[in-house]
Design an enzyme around this catalytic site. Structure first.
Site, mmCIF file in Angstrom:
data_model
loop_
_atom_site.group_PDB
_atom_site.id
_atom_site.type_symbol
_atom_site.label_atom_id
_atom_site.label_comp_id
_atom_site.label_asym_id
_atom_site.label_seq_id
_atom_site.Cartn_x
_atom_site.Cartn_y
_atom_site.Cartn_z
ATOM 1 N N SER A 61 0.797 -1.235 0.000
ATOM 2 C CA SER A 61 0.000 0.000 0.000
ATOM 3 C C SER A 61 0.826 1.280 0.000
ATOM 4 O O SER A 61 0.254 2.361 -0.190
ATOM 5 C CB SER A 61 -0.920 0.010 1.217
ATOM 6 O OG SER A 61 -1.944 -0.929 1.031
ATOM 7 N N LYS A 64 0.209 3.431 -2.939
ATOM 8 C CA LYS A 64 -1.073 4.090 -3.240
ATOM 9 C C LYS A 64 -0.986 5.606 -3.464
ATOM 10 O O LYS A 64 -1.602 6.114 -4.402
ATOM 11 C CB LYS A 64 -2.110 3.730 -2.174
ATOM 12 C CG LYS A 64 -2.540 2.249 -2.251
ATOM 13 C CD LYS A 64 -3.413 1.847 -1.072
ATOM 14 C CE LYS A 64 -3.824 0.380 -1.131
ATOM 15 N NZ LYS A 64 -4.492 -0.054 0.110
ATOM 16 N N TYR A 189 -3.318 -3.413 -10.252
ATOM 17 C CA TYR A 189 -3.248 -3.130 -8.822
ATOM 18 C C TYR A 189 -2.337 -4.137 -8.112
ATOM 19 O O TYR A 189 -1.478 -3.770 -7.306
ATOM 20 C CB TYR A 189 -4.664 -3.146 -8.218
ATOM 21 C CG TYR A 189 -4.666 -3.078 -6.710
ATOM 22 C CD1 TYR A 189 -4.340 -1.901 -6.048
ATOM 23 C CD2 TYR A 189 -4.966 -4.203 -5.938
ATOM 24 C CE1 TYR A 189 -4.311 -1.850 -4.652
ATOM 25 C CE2 TYR A 189 -4.950 -4.153 -4.551
ATOM 26 C CZ TYR A 189 -4.617 -2.974 -3.917
ATOM 27 O OH TYR A 189 -4.575 -2.925 -2.548
ATOM 28 N N TYR A 241 -4.223 3.946 7.746
ATOM 29 C CA TYR A 241 -5.567 3.357 7.871
ATOM 30 C C TYR A 241 -6.268 3.850 9.124
ATOM 31 O O TYR A 241 -6.175 5.019 9.453
ATOM 32 C CB TYR A 241 -5.508 1.820 7.845
ATOM 33 C CG TYR A 241 -4.616 1.303 6.778
ATOM 34 C CD1 TYR A 241 -4.963 1.461 5.450
ATOM 35 C CD2 TYR A 241 -3.424 0.680 7.077
ATOM 36 C CE1 TYR A 241 -4.140 0.998 4.450
ATOM 37 C CE2 TYR A 241 -2.598 0.213 6.077
ATOM 38 C CZ TYR A 241 -2.960 0.381 4.768
ATOM 39 O OH TYR A 241 -2.151 -0.068 3.787
ATOM 40 N N VAL A 259 1.418 -3.683 3.915
ATOM 41 C CA VAL A 259 1.466 -4.965 4.627
ATOM 42 C C VAL A 259 2.760 -5.749 4.383
ATOM 43 O O VAL A 259 2.987 -6.776 5.020
ATOM 44 C CB VAL A 259 0.246 -5.874 4.337
ATOM 45 C CG1 VAL A 259 -1.017 -5.309 4.940
ATOM 46 C CG2 VAL A 259 0.086 -6.140 2.858
HETATM 47 N N1 GLN Z 1 -1.842 -5.691 -1.839
HETATM 48 C C1 GLN Z 1 -2.415 -5.513 -0.533
HETATM 49 C C2 GLN Z 1 -3.904 -5.774 -0.575
HETATM 50 O O1 GLN Z 1 -4.520 -5.411 -1.516
HETATM 51 C C3 GLN Z 1 -2.123 -4.128 -0.043
HETATM 52 C C4 GLN Z 1 -2.705 -3.866 1.323
HETATM 53 C C5 GLN Z 1 -1.806 -3.102 2.248
HETATM 54 O O2 GLN Z 1 -0.606 -2.971 2.063
HETATM 55 N N2 GLN Z 1 -2.377 -2.637 3.319
HETATM 56 O O3 GLN Z 1 -4.486 -6.340 0.308
#
Ligand code: GLN
Length: 305
Positions: A61, A64, A189, A241, A259
């Site tokens: 993420s 993003k 994505y 988040y 993550v």
């Molecule tokens: N690729 C992960 C997902 O879509 C990214 C989520 C994250 O890093 N929080 O679940």
């Protein structure tokens, strides 16, 4: 600086044992639970590193805010924010519960999965290959690392198991937020999330944001300043988040976590910071990374507030 960073690593490595590496993407299970590394890049381009700074991890993420900038450059804020909102959710990053209950139906912001999938649908290019090349090209440029690439194992692993993202993407097409081939959009994505980096790479990207989109060496305004401001603002309000409020109080800097265990910070006019620590807390943020940034921010007085 390097001494301070080493001290922070030794002091905070202990926290890694209280977190868990992500397992819902099976390939992420292989990450080193105890790894902790940090890199800082200052305005003059000096790089300071400590701990397991050469640990590789997938950006997840942390990508993003960067793809958001690309979509904003491609379509402009007005169009992009018709498709995705500007408000924090207070929900986990992969939550789908508010997708249907808000009216009009659209993801609340581009830092949650649903919002980032909507953003991926807005990247211009004649096919997915060209779109991915544009995304990868941007990450290579901003990280100053021309050899950045995708970790194919993580990509295939998420593609195979990403049913939650898949269901949200189909829902988004049903309500008219995204158009076109859903599997292609998801592929883009998943690929953007699978770009493999080190904490130095994301520190460099943080530095680029901290410097308002200006490439210092060449004087080139690579991304318009107002677009980097939008990215950093989302990092403050939604970057961690449903822990973004707490992080803003404790650390007080624009930050984005993933993550894979990465956290990227952009401290305006000061520095970019990259952290890696794959053991995550309950909200999906690097547990030791957050503790370390809390202390670093206190010691260097980094809060922007
Ligand atoms: N690729 C992960 C997902 O879509 C990214 C989520 C994250 O890093 N929080 O679940």
């Amino acid at each position: 600086m390097e001494l301070l960073l080493s001290e922070l690593i030794s002091k905070n490595r202990y926290w890694t044992s209280f977190g868990r590496v992500a397992t819902y993407i099976p390939e992420l299970k292989n990450a080193d639970q105890n790894a902790l590394g940090i890199a800082v890049v200052d305005m003059d381009g000096n790089i300071y590193k400590a701990g397991d700074y050469d640990t590789k991890f997938t950006i997840q993420s942390v990508s993003k805010p960067i793809t958001l900038m690309l979509a904003l450059m491609d379509y402009g804020p007005e169009y992009v924010f018709e498709k995705v909102g500007m408000e924090p959710t207070g929900d986990p990053f992969n939550s789908m519960r508010k997708l249907e209950t808000i009216n009009p139906s659209r993801p609340l912001n581009p830092m949650i999965n649903a919002g980032a999938i909507a953003v991926a649908s807005l990247i211009k290019g004649k096919d997915n290959q060209e779109k991915m090349n544009r995304i990868l090209g941007l990450f290579r440029k901003l990280s100053k690392n021309p050899s950045l690439d995708i970790n194919e194992n993580v990509y295939f692993s998420e593609k195979k198991t990403g049913d939650r993202n898949r269901s949200m993407a189909y829902f988004l097409r049903d309500v008219g937020v995204i158009e076109g081939n859903v599997e292609d959009i998801l592929d883009l994505y998943f690929m953007q999330c699978s770009i493999e980096v080190t904490c130095e790479d994301i520190a460099q990207i943080g530095m680029f944001l901290a410097n308002h989109g200006l490439v210092k060496e060449t004087g080139e305004q690579y991304v318009p300043k107002h677009i980097t401001q939008i990215a950093k603002t989302f990092m403050v309000t939604c970057g961690m988040y449903d822990a973004s409020g707490e992080f803003a109080i404790q650390v007080g800097v624009p930050a984005k976590s993933g993550v894979g265990g990465g956290i990227m910070c952009a401290i305006p006019n000061k520095m970019g910071i990259g952290v890696v620590g794959p053991a995550l807390d309950k909200k999906g943020n690097s547990i030791a990374g957050v503790k370390m940034l809390h202390e670093l921010s206190k010691q260097l007085n980094l809060s922007i507030f």
